[in-house]
Design an enzyme around this catalytic site. Structure first.
Site, mmCIF file in Angstrom:
data_model
loop_
_atom_site.group_PDB
_atom_site.id
_atom_site.type_symbol
_atom_site.label_atom_id
_atom_site.label_comp_id
_atom_site.label_asym_id
_atom_site.label_seq_id
_atom_site.Cartn_x
_atom_site.Cartn_y
_atom_site.Cartn_z
ATOM 1 N N LYS A 125 -35.195 -3.529 2.727
ATOM 2 C CA LYS A 125 -34.195 -4.454 2.148
ATOM 3 C C LYS A 125 -32.874 -4.365 2.897
ATOM 4 O O LYS A 125 -32.122 -5.346 2.955
ATOM 5 C CB LYS A 125 -34.031 -4.180 0.652
ATOM 6 N N THR A 162 -28.652 -6.391 -2.736
ATOM 7 C CA THR A 162 -28.126 -6.147 -1.395
ATOM 8 C C THR A 162 -27.958 -7.435 -0.600
ATOM 9 O O THR A 162 -27.078 -7.525 0.262
ATOM 10 C CB THR A 162 -29.048 -5.177 -0.637
#
Length: 329
Positions: free
Chosen positions: A188, A245
């Site tokens: 990620k 994120t």
């Protein structure tokens, strides 16, 4: 479990020490930087990495691993590319069975190994666990509500660790799949650079949503190829962490991508940043490891190529949009 050692005096390590104090534990925070140790002990603030957040007075900072020797468990928060050397230095103090919870997100560049593999090689006598999920350090340190994944193959140990660090505002959800928790956190960060580029290029919210969705498909393929369970990635440590994120400039990785999308060089994007953007180091490792596994990760590959100077941002975008059409599944 009463006493916890936190290895790493950056923003996330400091936030976890704060959580531990709120949970009624005795936190000992190990930091490499003398100024962090001095400020935490004297004024109860990490002015270097988490300025403006008042820390619990029970947090004791140190630069000597000996002070962690009596800990009931360890939260290892050193950056992924420095975790091996940090754990190797701490290893002589570790008694057999000491739980070490890995909190760094990344793939080691030199070896292409996950953090659990690094732990197994440096501190084989430890009992491993992984903490990962959607969590900004400042928000956690301020006591804002956070839910996170705690992965531990020993279910009883996982339960005891979760109960030890849980507070009303910090909720660990348990799984046994450490590979899934690790892979989600590592990939990620790379994808967050890509979404930052989308933002910086003003490509729109539709492109942003598409990239997160197709990135999640990459993340899942990659993790499953490593041995993870797909359902783990659908939880907090995969989808949850990816959404956070990729959706905020508070993310160090997203902010790097934002700068690249606006035309800055990588050196300019990283200039002046004290905290580590793990995705910058993990991108080439993810690309190499995916190739070794035979897994298709076009977005991660594009990010790695941009960071390496092999292609420009515009060329990478054109390349992704020119990929053959196929079934979504």
């Amino acid at each position: 479990m009463k006493r916890v050692g936190v290895i790493g005096g950056g923003a996330w390590g400091t936030a976890l020490a704060q959580v531990s104090a709120r949970a009624g534990l005795e936190p000992v925070l190990w930091a490499r930087e003398p100024e962090v140790v001095a400020d935490v002990n004297a004024v109860h603030e990490n002015k270097l990495f988490l300025p403006g957040v008042a820390l619990d007075a029970s947090i004791h900072a140190t630069h000597d691993f000996v002070d962690l020797a009596r800990s009931d468990f360890i939260l290892a928060v050193a950056p992924a590319q420095h975790l091996r050397s940090t754990l190797a230095a701490f290893a002589p103090m570790v008694e057999p069975g000491l739980p070490i919870v890995l909190c760094a997100k990344g793939v080691e560049q030199a070896s292409l190994k996950l953090m659990t593999e690094v732990l197994a090689e440096t501190v084989p006598q430890a009992a491993p666990a992984v903490l990962s999920g959607p969590s900004f350090a400042r928000e956690v340190a301020m006591g804002l509500p956070t839910a996170i994944t705690l992965a531990c193959p020993d279910e009883d140990l996982g339960r005891r660790l979760a109960e030890a660090i849980a507070t009303p505002a910090f909720r660990p959800y348990r799984v046994t799949d450490m590979i899934g928790a690790e892979a989600g956190g590592a990939v990620k960060n790379v994808l967050a650079i890509a979404t930052g580029i989308v933002e910086g290029k003003d490509l729109g919210r539709s492109a942003h949503a598409a990239l997160i969705t197709r990135g999640f498909a990459e993340l899942t393929r990659f993790a499953v190829a490593l041995g993870a369970r797909a359902e783990t990635l659908a939880g907090l440590c995969g989808l949850g962490d990816l959404v956070l994120t990729c959706s905020s400039a508070q993310s160090r990785n997203n902010s790097v991508g934002l700068a690249l999308g606006r035309g800055q060089t990588l050196e300019e994007a990283l200039a002046g940043k004290l905290s580590v953007a793990e995705g910058v180091a993990s991108a080439p490792a993810v690309r190499q490891l995916a190739a070794r596994l035979g897994v298709e990760v076009p977005i991660c590959n594009a990010v790695a190529a941009i960071l390496a100077g092999e292609t420009g941002v515009d060329e990478a975008i054109v390349g992704l949009l020119a990929r053959p059409l196929k079934e979504e599944a």
